[in-house]
Scaffold this active site. Sequence first.
Site, PDB file in Angstrom:
ATOM      1  N   GLU A  84       0.782  -1.232   0.000  1.00 40.27           N
ATOM      2  CA  GLU A  84       0.000   0.000   0.000  1.00 40.27           C
ATOM      3  C   GLU A  84       0.818   1.287   0.000  1.00 40.27           C
ATOM      4  OE1 GLU A  84      -3.553   0.295  -0.039  1.00 40.27           O
ATOM      5  OE2 GLU A  84      -3.232  -1.746  -0.739  1.00 40.27           O
ATOM      6  N   SER A 360     -45.355 -36.223  34.829  1.00 45.22           N
ATOM      7  CA  SER A 360     -44.757 -37.215  35.736  1.00 45.22           C
ATOM      8  C   SER A 360     -43.309 -36.935  36.082  1.00 45.22           C
ATOM      9  CB  SER A 360     -44.868 -38.614  35.114  1.00 45.22           C
ATOM     10  OG  SER A 360     -46.226 -38.951  34.923  1.00 45.22           O
TER      11      SER A 360
END
Length: 614
Positions: A84, A360
């Site tokens: 860059e 249950s």
Amino acid sequence: MIRRLLILALFGITSLISGAFFVFFYYGRGLPSYEFLKDYQPPLASRLYANDCQLIKEYALQRRFFKPLDQIPQQLIQAFLAAEDKNFYYHFGLDFSGLFRAILTNTLKRSWQNRPLGASTITQQVAKNFLVGNEASFKRKLKEAVMSIRLELSFSKYRILELYLNQVYLGRGSYGVTAAAQAYFGKSLEELSLEECAFLAALPKAPAIYDRDAQTKKVQSRRDWVLDRLNQEGVITLQDCRSAQSLPVTILKPGSLLFNADYFAEEVRRQLPGYLNQPDLLKAGLSIFTTLDPNLQTIAHQSLQQGLLTYDVTQTIPEVSGGIVVMEAETGQVLALSGGFNFSQNQFNCATQAWRQAGSSFKPIVYLAALAQGYTPETLINDRPLKISLGRGRGYYQPRNFTRKYYGLCPLRVGIEQSRNVMTIKLAQQIGMASVQEMATRLGVVRHLPNQLAMALGAGETTLLRLTTAYCMIVNGGKKVRPIFLHKIENHLGVTLYESEQFPEERVLDAEGAETMTNMLRSAVQCGTGRRLSYLAEQYHIDIGGKTGTTNDCYDAWFIGFIKQPNGTTLVVGIFVGFLKPRSLGPHATGSQVALPIFENFVKGYLAQRTNSS
């Protein structure tokens, strides 16, 4: 003649300087202040981690993690500089050779109004990303140039490069090199190889293009160019360059790091305000370390999905829903949780938000209350028809066993093993519903249990997480535990904001009573309603137990079971299946038929995973 040339030269230089000052001040008017960059703290993504530090989920407006420059590997820094801005340390914000080349090219190609050729230094990119914007115009480039010079006069090269590497967009929603390393490779910066550093440095030019599978050749060509630049700059040897270039470009598919723990993650997000004051997950940069076990989570979620699909074979998105919770009995840590078939289609969490009758699966609470009053597994209870008056003009309550049969005098343990309704009601009559209410409250099963005998059969509402936690306290010997989802929370600097507490040991059950009930739950698997699982205990020599649960008209199906691990800890697994808008699952859709097979598949997956890991 010489004098005339000197005068012309002086006039030219003066004109250039005057022109430069004019541009500097004219286009510098109204530019935003850059003072905030001195102490800039960007909005940072927060991350949710499993107990092995695998990433579960990210929360972010932009995926960004700030990393000080001295913690970024030099190899990666050099790759970005080579790609860059090779003259970064030698210019004052503008690279005039590159700038002249860009102006000439854009003028000849008449591309100023489209997408002009760049020549932006790293400083210019910082100015663009933070301050000027990305408008494609000559005017914007001039403003960018002015701001770049200002930045160079005000900040060190160290700070400018640090801002750039933490702000530059690199595709996949990733801002900065730390987020990009995770998104493309699933790695920290320190783990990146040379060719991976070069790949990241190749991205700023066109991150959206290089992320596409169809652009593999372009990606590799750009990466190899970066490697050549590193070699030309003397950063790497020619041999290292060629070796890295010989390797293929291998990146992760988007989202491949994350496994399915959306319901767990959402539950953690909902709980966070209880640990932190107004946490902003999208900006705060928190690291949240949870109790989730990735392997168990995968097994649990797949087992739930398979079970729901098996119930509703006609659908691929099933209408029925459900939940599964896996906890460590000794600590209360939630190791896995799923609250439905697919979070993207339905965010309601059946594991934590669905208040349903326990059926249950509530019965062990009644039997624990009886054991606390001196009853034993061999105490006889008469299993015969029962008719209870509800008061003047209100008729009678007549509980029935699921089989519609009655068996006379039976030991107490049979009531759990065979899930006998009449025995349970008679037991509740004998010990008093007040003791059942007290036990249910002590174990945190319900918020309020009405003083009605029907509550002994699980007519009270609870959640899967609450009921599973209660079973943890049974099988761990009676010690109190709370559901724990979080280990620790850190801010972006690594400072601990929260750490799970070590509560002093508190006993909620008598150790002998808890062990007796645990044995009765084992019997329910060996010869009771959970006997479908007995072959697992025999074949794999594991300690396993549990209790089924079915509500009236089969509206809801449950199974809560445990597995004793070789290391001495115990997993408790809770499963619930039911429709989001309660209705019957079908006349034969009991806990044994619908919920228990999900537990069975989980155990098989768990045992297979344990075998493979050993």
